[in-house]
Design a protein around this motif. Sequence first.
Motif, PDB file in Angstrom:
ATOM      1  N   LEU A  45       0.872  -1.173   0.000  1.00  0.00           N
ATOM      2  CA  LEU A  45       0.000   0.000   0.000  1.00  0.00           C
ATOM      3  C   LEU A  45       0.908   1.221   0.000  1.00  0.00           C
ATOM      4  O   LEU A  45       1.858   1.297   0.783  1.00  0.00           O
ATOM      5  CB  LEU A  45      -0.878   0.004   1.250  1.00  0.00           C
ATOM      6  N   THR A  46       0.625   2.183  -0.865  1.00  0.00           N
ATOM      7  CA  THR A  46       1.605   3.235  -1.061  1.00  0.00           C
ATOM      8  C   THR A  46       0.987   4.621  -1.200  1.00  0.00           C
ATOM      9  O   THR A  46      -0.229   4.777  -1.302  1.00  0.00           O
ATOM     10  CB  THR A  46       2.465   2.907  -2.309  1.00  0.00           C
ATOM     11  N   SER A  47       1.847   5.611  -1.168  1.00  0.00           N
ATOM     12  CA  SER A  47       1.556   7.006  -1.495  1.00  0.00           C
ATOM     13  C   SER A  47       0.488   7.613  -0.585  1.00  0.00           C
ATOM     14  O   SER A  47       0.592   7.550   0.630  1.00  0.00           O
ATOM     15  CB  SER A  47       1.190   7.117  -2.979  1.00  0.00           C
ATOM     16  N   GLY A  48      -0.558   8.211  -1.180  1.00  0.00           N
ATOM     17  CA  GLY A  48      -1.513   9.011  -0.417  1.00  0.00           C
ATOM     18  C   GLY A  48      -2.197   8.282   0.710  1.00  0.00           C
ATOM     19  O   GLY A  48      -2.511   8.891   1.745  1.00  0.00           O
ATOM     20  N   ALA A  49      -2.448   6.999   0.541  1.00  0.00           N
ATOM     21  CA  ALA A  49      -3.069   6.242   1.623  1.00  0.00           C
ATOM     22  C   ALA A  49      -2.249   6.338   2.898  1.00  0.00           C
ATOM     23  O   ALA A  49      -2.792   6.324   4.006  1.00  0.00           O
ATOM     24  CB  ALA A  49      -3.228   4.782   1.222  1.00  0.00           C
ATOM     25  N   ILE A  67      -8.457  11.771   0.759  1.00  0.00           N
ATOM     26  CA  ILE A  67      -7.972  10.523   0.160  1.00  0.00           C
ATOM     27  C   ILE A  67      -8.982  10.062  -0.885  1.00  0.00           C
ATOM     28  O   ILE A  67     -10.094   9.663  -0.545  1.00  0.00           O
ATOM     29  CB  ILE A  67      -7.754   9.433   1.223  1.00  0.00           C
ATOM     30  N   LYS A  68      -8.592  10.140  -2.156  1.00  0.00           N
ATOM     31  CA  LYS A  68      -9.530   9.775  -3.225  1.00  0.00           C
ATOM     32  C   LYS A  68      -9.428   8.308  -3.618  1.00  0.00           C
ATOM     33  O   LYS A  68     -10.337   7.768  -4.236  1.00  0.00           O
ATOM     34  CB  LYS A  68      -9.354  10.677  -4.440  1.00  0.00           C
ATOM     35  N   ASP A  69      -8.298   7.668  -3.279  1.00  0.00           N
ATOM     36  CA  ASP A  69      -8.155   6.235  -3.530  1.00  0.00           C
ATOM     37  C   ASP A  69      -6.997   5.689  -2.703  1.00  0.00           C
ATOM     38  O   ASP A  69      -6.208   6.440  -2.149  1.00  0.00           O
ATOM     39  CB  ASP A  69      -7.941   5.931  -5.015  1.00  0.00           C
ATOM     40  N   PHE A  70      -6.935   4.371  -2.630  1.00  0.00           N
ATOM     41  CA  PHE A  70      -5.823   3.671  -2.000  1.00  0.00           C
ATOM     42  C   PHE A  70      -5.006   3.033  -3.118  1.00  0.00           C
ATOM     43  O   PHE A  70      -5.521   2.208  -3.882  1.00  0.00           O
ATOM     44  CB  PHE A  70      -6.304   2.593  -1.031  1.00  0.00           C
ATOM     45  N   ASP A  71      -3.745   3.415  -3.220  1.00  0.00           N
ATOM     46  CA  ASP A  71      -2.880   2.875  -4.272  1.00  0.00           C
ATOM     47  C   ASP A  71      -2.160   1.621  -3.791  1.00  0.00           C
ATOM     48  O   ASP A  71      -1.458   1.646  -2.767  1.00  0.00           O
ATOM     49  CB  ASP A  71      -1.842   3.917  -4.690  1.00  0.00           C
ATOM     50  N   VAL A  72      -2.319   0.543  -4.547  1.00  0.00           N
ATOM     51  CA  VAL A  72      -1.641  -0.718  -4.269  1.00  0.00           C
ATOM     52  C   VAL A  72      -0.707  -1.010  -5.441  1.00  0.00           C
ATOM     53  O   VAL A  72      -1.108  -0.920  -6.608  1.00  0.00           O
ATOM     54  CB  VAL A  72      -2.649  -1.869  -4.095  1.00  0.00           C
ATOM     55  N   ILE A  73       0.535  -1.337  -5.125  1.00  0.00           N
ATOM     56  CA  ILE A  73       1.485  -1.755  -6.146  1.00  0.00           C
ATOM     57  C   ILE A  73       1.874  -3.212  -5.892  1.00  0.00           C
ATOM     58  O   ILE A  73       1.868  -3.675  -4.754  1.00  0.00           O
ATOM     59  CB  ILE A  73       2.744  -0.857  -6.182  1.00  0.00           C
ATOM     60  N   TYR A  74       2.181  -3.917  -6.968  1.00  0.00           N
ATOM     61  CA  TYR A  74       2.704  -5.279  -6.847  1.00  0.00           C
ATOM     62  C   TYR A  74       3.667  -5.502  -8.003  1.00  0.00           C
ATOM     63  O   TYR A  74       3.796  -4.651  -8.907  1.00  0.00           O
ATOM     64  CB  TYR A  74       1.575  -6.318  -6.822  1.00  0.00           C
ATOM     65  N   PHE A  75       4.355  -6.628  -7.989  1.00  0.00           N
ATOM     66  CA  PHE A  75       5.331  -6.901  -9.050  1.00  0.00           C
ATOM     67  C   PHE A  75       5.200  -8.340  -9.517  1.00  0.00           C
ATOM     68  O   PHE A  75       5.416  -9.278  -8.749  1.00  0.00           O
ATOM     69  CB  PHE A  75       6.759  -6.655  -8.556  1.00  0.00           C
TER      70      PHE A  75
END
Length: 200
Positions: A45-49, A67-75
């Motif tokens: 979970l990253t950034s604005g969240a 907070i307009k969204d929760f950013d999730v990154i994966y690889f």
Amino acid sequence: MSHLRFAGMPDGEQRSALAAIVRATPVLVDVLERLRALGLPDAWLTSGAVYNTVWNHLTGRPSLTGIKDFDVIYFDDTDLGYVAEDTVITRTVEAFAGVPVPVEVRNQARVHLWFPARFGCAYPRLRHATQSLDYYASQTHAVAARLDDRDNLEIVAPFGLDLMFSFRLVPNRVLDNRQTHEKKGARIKAVWPEVAVEPW
């Protein structure tokens, strides 16, 4: 000023403060637990969240303010096709049903494929998910968190946490992200006037 009470502290103390704030925010704990259960490779979970939650906590605002969204990154570099990522996006929507803001998930193994067309400059092929933090438009935004199997909160912040706790938005000039930095800076100032935005 009380909202700056963690500014300038050693990194270890700032990491402890961040962990305490995250754990004191039920919606964030819920998202982190669901993310772990989803089982995506190298997911964070990253950034604005994260940084918006800190700013809200330290200024006494409701936890989801701005907070307009929760950013999730994966690889996942085993399949770089759009269909594979879209399948994960569909799974994510289902897994986070009922979360009060949308959860946006992106495979960082694919960013180099679409970034040039969207933003007009080259983007390196990454080796792991949190390497993407090195290329965020602002150093302040470059923070990610996840829960490990023992319920410990892991934190990655390549530029440290002091900018976040100092309420300073500092550009990351490694890419030509001026427009993104300025757009985000204007939005941030409108919600959190305490934040000082450094010009590009």
